[in-house]
Structures are given as C-alpha cells and as structure tokens.
Design a protein around this motif. Structure first.
Motif, mmCIF file in Angstrom:
data_model
loop_
_atom_site.group_PDB
_atom_site.id
_atom_site.type_symbol
_atom_site.label_atom_id
_atom_site.label_comp_id
_atom_site.label_asym_id
_atom_site.label_seq_id
_atom_site.Cartn_x
_atom_site.Cartn_y
_atom_site.Cartn_z
ATOM 1 N N ASP A 1 0.828 -1.197 0.000
ATOM 2 C CA ASP A 1 0.000 0.000 0.000
ATOM 3 C C ASP A 1 0.868 1.255 0.000
ATOM 4 N N PRO A 2 0.508 2.270 -0.797
ATOM 5 C CA PRO A 2 1.189 3.563 -0.696
ATOM 6 C C PRO A 2 0.801 4.255 0.599
ATOM 7 N N VAL A 3 1.608 5.228 1.002
ATOM 8 C CA VAL A 3 1.353 5.960 2.243
ATOM 9 C C VAL A 3 1.450 7.454 1.970
ATOM 10 N N ASN A 4 0.375 8.178 2.286
ATOM 11 C CA ASN A 4 0.398 9.637 2.186
ATOM 12 C C ASN A 4 1.314 10.225 3.257
ATOM 13 N N LEU A 5 2.161 11.165 2.865
ATOM 14 C CA LEU A 5 2.951 11.942 3.805
ATOM 15 C C LEU A 5 2.730 13.421 3.504
ATOM 16 N N GLY A 6 2.184 14.122 4.470
ATOM 17 C CA GLY A 6 1.911 15.544 4.290
ATOM 18 C C GLY A 6 1.260 16.091 5.549
ATOM 19 N N ASN A 7 1.112 17.385 5.593
ATOM 20 C CA ASN A 7 0.471 18.030 6.740
ATOM 21 C C ASN A 7 -1.013 18.219 6.424
#
Length: 332
Positions: A246-252
C-alpha cells in the motif's frame, strides 16, 4: 573516502530539496550515504558541509542512463535505496517533459533492478499529483485520482503513477521489497528560489519587493509540510515492517488557501509589494489535503512543525540566500 566494507544507502536525487535534507539526516544517524544526482534541478550547494564527511560520496549521473560503474560495482553493499530523482515543481518538470517521464519510468526501473540485485529495500518518492484535481477530499490512498493523462502535467503525474505500478509489480513478484510515499506539498530551507512552487514564489517575491503573483483568485487550497517532518516520515516508512503493498500519504493535513498562505508571508516579511493575479494553470488542483491516518497508524508519524514556525525558518533562510546572490550597488 567511503569505508570499502560498510553497508551503503543510495539517495537518488540527493542534491535536491528534500533529498539533501534526507542525506544529512541519514548521516546524522551514522549511515554511509551515496548521493546520485544529475544536478538538473538539484544544486551542489545543497550538499555543502557533507563532502568533508568520510561517510558521504556524491556521484553526478542521470538515472535515465544506465547506472555508472561507481554505483553498480558496489551493488552488494547497498541496503537501502531512496528514489527521489525527478524535478518536482511544475515549471521544472514541464520544461523537459520527455526527460521527466523517462526519469520516473526508466530511472525507477534502473533503481529497482539495483534493489533486486542487492536485496536492498527500495523507497519510491511518489506524489500527491497522482490524485490529479481530486473529486474526493481529503485524499486517501485508496482514491484512484482524477488525472488528465494528456495534459501538460501528465509527464509528472502519469510518470509517477507508472513508477508506482512498476514498484508494486516488483513487490508482488518478490523481486524487491518496496515502500511508496505519496508526498504532499513540502517546504523549507534549500528550496530553489526559482523553482516556481507557491511557497518559494511568495517568499522570494515578498522579500525582493517584486510584484507578488497569485494564480487564480487564491481560493485554491494546499497543505504544507515542513521538510524535517517529511524526511522523518520517509525514514520511518523505509524502516517500517508493516506497510505491505500500500502507498502511504505523507503531508500536513492542515489545509489553507493560497490567499491565507500569502497573508502569513506578508505578515512575516512586512512586505507591501503589489499583488498581481494571473490565470490559473491548466489542471491546477483546486483542493489538496492528505488523509494521513495510514501514516499515523503504521508509522506513528504526524507533522510536528507548525506553519508559522516553518515559514519563519524558511523566510530567514531565503533572506540570507537572496542577500548572498543579489549584487550589491557600488556607491557613486
């Protein structure tokens, strides 16, 4: 000179904005780092202070071409491969769309084959752009996106989508252990002053007194993550044992309009420069905000640097950068 017996971490795109911060963080943890970059959009000055470290080596090369012998001859020593190689701002990646697409697809292929041969874990830095101009808000990893596959941004958007597909195929076939990070808007020191991204644009224009450019009416939204938080997320994701396919979102996840961002920049810089509105670029997303529930659950990760604090640090860095690069007038 790198220790010929040590395990290595390869950072492709390591002279870029995020990549250079990642190289420093890895060195701080005691790792030996090989930085691979063609300096098309990365900058040698981003690596200042690293070249004297005996655990760091810079190799100038393009991942579109076959990897140089200085990399392949060390295949057995690589334990981690971070792929951050690609221009990330629209003006930069649209300047040479063919190379952008090839960097994402051919470059990722070269690095995945290296990961397979070395049994190294591979992390692909993908992007929130895979969601296009999203119809679902906030954006979760399961959302398949609304991308214009023939528009001027497609070289980047579709290139990253293809790179993700290839990485996950390698994982499904047991050829490499992969991690995929979908990176949302990131900012901080060492951004290129002319990279065309909204934070660098607004800060540099405000500090220089030039006209401040707002595209559209400023109501489009973004979510801005400070670079140290992003690097922390990337490193946690690389070392995670529970991510799977699975991809993983990284952000604020804190969302604000471009107009609200401008107000913060004007307040910090004290600028009274005139504001000019320009047409919104083709396919520019109207809203952008990550759902980071997966990153929080799997990695224990959340951004820690608030917008005001991050902008203060970034404004101070750009002020020094502009002072060093602006020619001084000689008194008559």
């Amino acid at each position: 000179m790198l220790n010929p017996q040590s395990d290595l971490i390869l950072v492709a795109g390591g002279a870029g904005f995020i990549g250079s911060h990642l190289c420093r963080a890895l060195l701080d943890q005691g790792h030996s780092v090989v930085c691979l970059d063609n300096l098309q959009t990365g900058r040698a000055q981003n690596l200042e202070g690293l070249s004297s470290d005996p655990r760091f080596e810079f190799i100038e090369a393009d991942v579109v071409a076959p990897l140089p012998a200085s990399v392949t001859e060390r295949t057995a020593r690589f334990r981690r491969i971070y792929n951050l190689a690609c221009a990330a701002s629209p003006p930069q990646y649209q300047a040479d769309p063919e190379h952008t697409m090839l960097t994402n697809v051919v470059g990722s292929h070269h690095l995945l084959r290296l990961a397979e041969a070395s049994s190294a874990r591979f992390l692909l830095s993908s992007t929130s752009e895979v969601y296009g101009d999203p119809e679902v808000h906030p954006q979760r990893e399961g959302y398949r996106g609304w991308v214009n596959c023939t528009g001027p941004r497609a070289c980047y958007d579709e290139g990253k989508r293809a790179a993700e597909a290839m990485a996950f195929d390698y994982a499904r076939l047991g050829r490499a252990e992969v991690r995929v990070a979908r990176i949302f808007n990131t900012y901080g020191p060492q951004m290129h002053p002319d990279d065309g991204r909204v934070v660098s644009n607004l800060i540099c224009q405000a500090l220089s007194g030039r006209e401040i450019t707002i595209y559209g009416d400023g109501s489009q939204t973004r979510s801005f993550c400070y670079v140290s938080d992003m690097v922390d997320g990337l490193m946690r994701l690389m070392e995670s044992e529970t991510v799977g396919l699975d991809p993983v979102n990284l952000g604020n996840p804190v969302e604000l309009t471009v107009s609200e961002l401008l107000a913060e920049v004007l307040d910090l810089t004290g600028s009274r420069a005139p504001i000019v509105h320009m047409p919104l670029p083709i396919d520019d997303p109207r809203r952008r905000r990550p759902d980071i529930d997966r990153a929080t659950a799997l990695l224990g990760w959340q951004p820690r640097v608030g917008l005001r604090d991050g902008l203060e640090r970034t404004c101070a860095w750009f002020a020094r950068e502009l002072a060093e690069t602006t020619p001084q007038r000689v008194p008559a």
